[in-house]
Design a protein around this motif. Structure first.
Motif, short mmCIF file in Angstrom:
data_model
loop_
_atom_site.label_atom_id
_atom_site.label_comp_id
_atom_site.label_asym_id
_atom_site.label_seq_id
_atom_site.Cartn_x
_atom_site.Cartn_y
_atom_site.Cartn_z
N UNK A 85 -4.29 -4.88 -14.57
CA UNK A 85 -3.20 -5.84 -14.60
C UNK A 85 -3.45 -6.84 -13.49
N UNK A 86 -2.41 -7.17 -12.74
CA UNK A 86 -2.56 -8.13 -11.65
C UNK A 86 -1.81 -7.63 -10.43
N UNK A 87 -2.51 -7.59 -9.30
CA UNK A 87 -1.89 -7.23 -8.03
C UNK A 87 -0.87 -8.31 -7.68
N UNK A 88 0.29 -7.91 -7.22
CA UNK A 88 1.37 -8.85 -6.91
C UNK A 88 2.04 -8.40 -5.62
N UNK A 89 1.38 -8.66 -4.50
CA UNK A 89 1.84 -8.16 -3.20
C UNK A 89 3.09 -8.90 -2.73
N UNK A 90 3.93 -8.16 -2.00
CA UNK A 90 5.09 -8.76 -1.35
C UNK A 90 4.60 -9.68 -0.24
N UNK A 91 5.41 -10.65 0.13
CA UNK A 91 5.07 -11.51 1.27
C UNK A 91 4.89 -10.63 2.50
N UNK A 92 3.81 -10.86 3.21
CA UNK A 92 3.56 -10.07 4.42
C UNK A 92 2.79 -8.79 4.16
N UNK A 93 2.49 -8.49 2.90
CA UNK A 93 1.68 -7.31 2.58
C UNK A 93 0.22 -7.70 2.50
N UNK A 94 -0.62 -6.92 3.13
CA UNK A 94 -2.06 -7.11 3.08
C UNK A 94 -2.66 -5.78 2.70
N UNK A 95 -3.17 -5.68 1.48
CA UNK A 95 -3.61 -4.39 0.96
C UNK A 95 -5.02 -4.50 0.41
N UNK A 96 -5.86 -3.54 0.79
CA UNK A 96 -7.18 -3.37 0.18
C UNK A 96 -7.13 -2.12 -0.67
N UNK A 97 -7.65 -2.21 -1.88
CA UNK A 97 -7.67 -1.08 -2.80
C UNK A 97 -9.00 -0.35 -2.66
N UNK A 98 -8.92 0.99 -2.54
CA UNK A 98 -10.11 1.83 -2.37
C UNK A 98 -9.96 3.05 -3.28
N UNK A 99 -11.07 3.62 -3.72
CA UNK A 99 -11.05 4.79 -4.59
C UNK A 99 -11.83 5.93 -3.94
N UNK A 100 -11.27 7.13 -4.03
CA UNK A 100 -11.87 8.30 -3.39
C UNK A 100 -11.75 9.52 -4.29
N UNK A 101 -12.68 10.45 -4.12
CA UNK A 101 -12.56 11.76 -4.75
C UNK A 101 -11.58 12.60 -3.93
N UNK A 102 -11.08 13.67 -4.53
CA UNK A 102 -10.18 14.56 -3.79
C UNK A 102 -10.91 15.22 -2.63
N UNK A 103 -12.18 15.51 -2.78
CA UNK A 103 -12.95 16.10 -1.68
C UNK A 103 -12.94 15.13 -0.49
N UNK A 104 -13.21 13.86 -0.75
CA UNK A 104 -13.21 12.86 0.32
C UNK A 104 -11.82 12.72 0.95
N UNK A 105 -10.78 12.74 0.12
CA UNK A 105 -9.43 12.58 0.65
C UNK A 105 -9.01 13.78 1.50
N UNK A 106 -9.37 14.98 1.08
CA UNK A 106 -9.06 16.16 1.89
C UNK A 106 -9.78 16.10 3.23
N UNK A 107 -11.02 15.62 3.23
CA UNK A 107 -11.74 15.45 4.50
C UNK A 107 -11.00 14.47 5.40
N UNK A 108 -10.46 13.40 4.82
CA UNK A 108 -9.73 12.40 5.61
C UNK A 108 -8.40 12.97 6.12
N UNK A 109 -7.77 13.84 5.35
CA UNK A 109 -6.53 14.48 5.81
C UNK A 109 -6.83 15.41 6.98
N UNK A 110 -7.80 16.29 6.82
CA UNK A 110 -8.05 17.31 7.83
C UNK A 110 -8.83 16.81 9.03
N UNK A 111 -9.38 15.59 8.96
CA UNK A 111 -10.00 14.98 10.13
C UNK A 111 -8.97 14.16 10.92
N UNK A 112 -7.78 13.96 10.32
CA UNK A 112 -6.74 13.18 11.00
C UNK A 112 -6.75 11.70 10.65
#
Length: 178
Positions: free
Chosen positions: A132-159
């Motif tokens: 579709x189309x990204x439609x950010x609120x004023x003042x929002x700056x967002x980068x979209x990224x994609x991760x596997x659950x393995x990568x996300x769990x590593x990011x959780x447990x590394x802090x």
């Protein structure tokens, strides 16, 4: 409340766009009074967007309270008290990621900080994502990224990921769907 605890006053100290700050006066056991801070939040919704390849779409955005960028699941406040969480989740998914889905399933409901705030976040899983189309609120700056659950769990447990709604959403997704 119960017989031991009775609110005798709630005074609005500050009215904001998302939260209202109150000072509550509570009578305990009928013999002493305590003061509590209370933050009223209109509620929010979050979504775990699952791409066709199984990766989770995440948003990296600036958070003023932390003075840095964070990695989170897409989420946002309800437009008004009583708005259906699924409607908010659909809106935030499209606004923040540029994808939409008609296949959202409720995952969990969170209470973020029960000691002083009534914020309630409904979390959904979105599949069958359509561009579709990204439609950010004023003042929002967002980068979209994609991760596997393995990568996300590593990011959780590394802090690296500290956001409570994101941690709860991702780990609940892992338990329910993996």
């Amino acid at each position: 409340m119960n017989a031991r605890i009775k609110r005798i006053n709630r005074e609005l100290k500050y009215k904001g766009s998302i939260v209202d700050f109150y000072q509550d006066t509570i009578k305990v056991d009928g013999d002493h009074t305590v003061i509590y801070d209370f933050i009223s939040h209109k509620g929010a919704a979050a979504v775990v967007p699952v791409a066709e390849d199984g990766k989770i779409l995440m948003v990296r955005q600036f958070r003023n309270a932390l003075d840095r960028f964070t990695l989170e699941v897409p989420a946002g406040a309800l437009n008004e008290v009583g708005e259906a969480g699924i409607d908010c989740a659909k809106r935030e998914l499209e606004e923040e990621t540029g994808f939409r889905s008609e296949n959202l399933e409720w995952l969990i409901t969170l209470r973020t900080t029960v000691a002083f705030c009534n914020e309630r976040i409904e979390v959904f899983v979105a599949k069958d994502l359509k561009p579709s189309k990204q439609n950010l609120d004023a003042g929002e700056f967002i980068d979209l990224e994609a991760y596997t659950m393995v990568e996300l769990k590593e990011k959780i447990f590394s802090g690296e990921i500290e956001d409570s709604k994101t941690i709860a959403a991702l780990l609940a997704y892992e338990v329910k769907y993996k």
